[in-house]
Design an enzyme around this catalytic site. Structure first.
Site, PDB file in Angstrom:
ATOM      1  N   HIS A 135       0.830  -1.205   0.000  1.00  0.00           N
ATOM      2  CA  HIS A 135       0.000   0.000   0.000  1.00  0.00           C
ATOM      3  C   HIS A 135       0.869   1.262   0.000  1.00  0.00           C
ATOM      4  O   HIS A 135       0.685   2.153  -0.847  1.00  0.00           O
ATOM      5  CB  HIS A 135      -0.909  -0.017   1.234  1.00  0.00           C
ATOM      6  CG  HIS A 135      -1.805   1.172   1.352  1.00  0.00           C
ATOM      7  ND1 HIS A 135      -3.112   1.162   0.918  1.00  0.00           N
ATOM      8  CD2 HIS A 135      -1.572   2.429   1.829  1.00  0.00           C
ATOM      9  CE1 HIS A 135      -3.633   2.372   1.138  1.00  0.00           C
ATOM     10  NE2 HIS A 135      -2.730   3.149   1.692  1.00  0.00           N
ATOM     11  N   GLU A 136       1.813   1.335   0.925  1.00  0.00           N
ATOM     12  CA  GLU A 136       2.632   2.560   1.021  1.00  0.00           C
ATOM     13  C   GLU A 136       3.520   2.718  -0.211  1.00  0.00           C
ATOM     14  O   GLU A 136       3.676   3.831  -0.731  1.00  0.00           O
ATOM     15  CB  GLU A 136       3.467   2.555   2.310  1.00  0.00           C
ATOM     16  CG  GLU A 136       2.655   2.494   3.606  1.00  0.00           C
ATOM     17  CD  GLU A 136       1.589   3.577   3.753  1.00  0.00           C
ATOM     18  OE1 GLU A 136       1.645   4.599   3.054  1.00  0.00           O
ATOM     19  OE2 GLU A 136       0.673   3.381   4.574  1.00  0.00           O
ATOM     20  N   HIS A 139       1.634   4.136  -3.122  1.00  0.00           N
ATOM     21  CA  HIS A 139       1.551   5.611  -3.104  1.00  0.00           C
ATOM     22  C   HIS A 139       2.781   6.226  -3.765  1.00  0.00           C
ATOM     23  O   HIS A 139       2.677   7.195  -4.505  1.00  0.00           O
ATOM     24  CB  HIS A 139       1.444   6.133  -1.673  1.00  0.00           C
ATOM     25  CG  HIS A 139       0.082   6.000  -1.068  1.00  0.00           C
ATOM     26  ND1 HIS A 139      -1.080   6.329  -1.734  1.00  0.00           N
ATOM     27  CD2 HIS A 139      -0.308   5.582   0.166  1.00  0.00           C
ATOM     28  CE1 HIS A 139      -2.124   6.128  -0.943  1.00  0.00           C
ATOM     29  NE2 HIS A 139      -1.685   5.664   0.213  1.00  0.00           N
ATOM     30  N   CYS A 151      -9.230  -3.917  -2.433  1.00  0.00           N
ATOM     31  CA  CYS A 151      -7.982  -3.560  -3.130  1.00  0.00           C
ATOM     32  C   CYS A 151      -6.943  -3.132  -2.099  1.00  0.00           C
ATOM     33  O   CYS A 151      -7.274  -2.457  -1.115  1.00  0.00           O
ATOM     34  CB  CYS A 151      -8.245  -2.415  -4.110  1.00  0.00           C
ATOM     35  SG  CYS A 151      -6.735  -1.773  -4.889  1.00  0.00           S
ATOM     36  N   CYS A 173      -6.109  -0.319 -10.375  1.00  0.00           N
ATOM     37  CA  CYS A 173      -4.854   0.089  -9.724  1.00  0.00           C
ATOM     38  C   CYS A 173      -3.677  -0.657 -10.337  1.00  0.00           C
ATOM     39  O   CYS A 173      -2.608  -0.068 -10.551  1.00  0.00           O
ATOM     40  CB  CYS A 173      -4.926  -0.156  -8.213  1.00  0.00           C
ATOM     41  SG  CYS A 173      -6.065   0.971  -7.370  1.00  0.00           S
TER      42      CYS A 173
HETATM   43 ZN   LIG Z   1      -2.795   5.168   1.944  1.00  0.00          ZN
HETATM   44 ZN   LIG Z   2      -7.758  -0.439  -6.501  1.00  0.00          ZN
END
Ligand SMILES: [Zn+2]
Ligand SMILES: [Zn+2]
Length: 183
Positions: A135-136, A139, A151, A173
């Site tokens: 996740h990080e 970004h 997700c 994504c």
């Molecule tokens: Zn986030």
């Molecule tokens: Zn997504």
């Protein structure tokens, strides 16, 4: 804190168990195909990031520190600590990242089931650690929060939200993740 030519570097800050680092590195490698992932030697948490009133580290200050000291001159860097993180406005965060930048940070502290009074589970702890890392780093590759609860880029404001996510990106994504090194 050299990055050994890797375009994604995992930087343990403080004592972090090798097994969880290996799991996170494998999860990140699966999530970002074509990117070279390396675990760098452990560093120390910088003193200036402590929020002494709260007994936590300030994740925004940690990112600024990494940026200011150019800890990773090329590629993406995810610092991993075991100390609880907060920001000026949030009482805790699982992690924080520069959207489209180079630096991200995450804490393992709130990923442990026993913190919530649940039985210890290494499998669950590792699973959560992999998701948070992806996740990080997502970004840093420019991805923003996704509305799909399953997700990995969905926002986590609770551990329950983390547990509802899959380790992978939704198709939209996934299409936004660069396939080759871009730094
Ligand atoms: Zn986030
Ligand atoms: Zn997504």
């Amino acid at each position: 804190m050299a990055n050994d030519g890797a375009d994604i570097t995992l930087l343990p800050l403080g004592v972090i168990e090798r097994r969880v680092l290996a799991h996170v590195a494998a999860a990140v490698t699966r999530a970002f195909p074509g990117h070279l992932v390396a675990v760098s030697p452990a560093g120390r948490l910088p003193r200036g990031i402590w929020n002494t009133a709260r007994g936590q580290c300030d994740s925004t200050r940690l990112i600024r520190y990494l940026d200011r000291h150019q800890v990773c001159p090329a590629g993406k860097l995810l610092a991993i600590c075991d100390t609880d993180l907060c920001t000026q406005i949030l009482t805790f965060v699982f992690g924080e990242a520069e959207v489209g930048g180079c630096y991200a940070v995450m804490s393992l502290h709130r990923l442990r089931p026993e913190v919530y009074g649940m039985p210890r589970s290494e499998a669950l702890f590792f699973d959560r650690s992999g998701k948070e890392a992806i996740h990080e780093l997502g970004h840093t590759f420019g991805l923003r929060h996704c509305y799909r609860y399953d997700c990995v880029m969905h926002s986590s404001d609770s551990i329950e939200a983390t547990d509802l996510k899959r380790e992978g990106f939704c198709p939209r994504c996934r299409s936004l993740v660069p396939r080759a090194p871009n730094c």
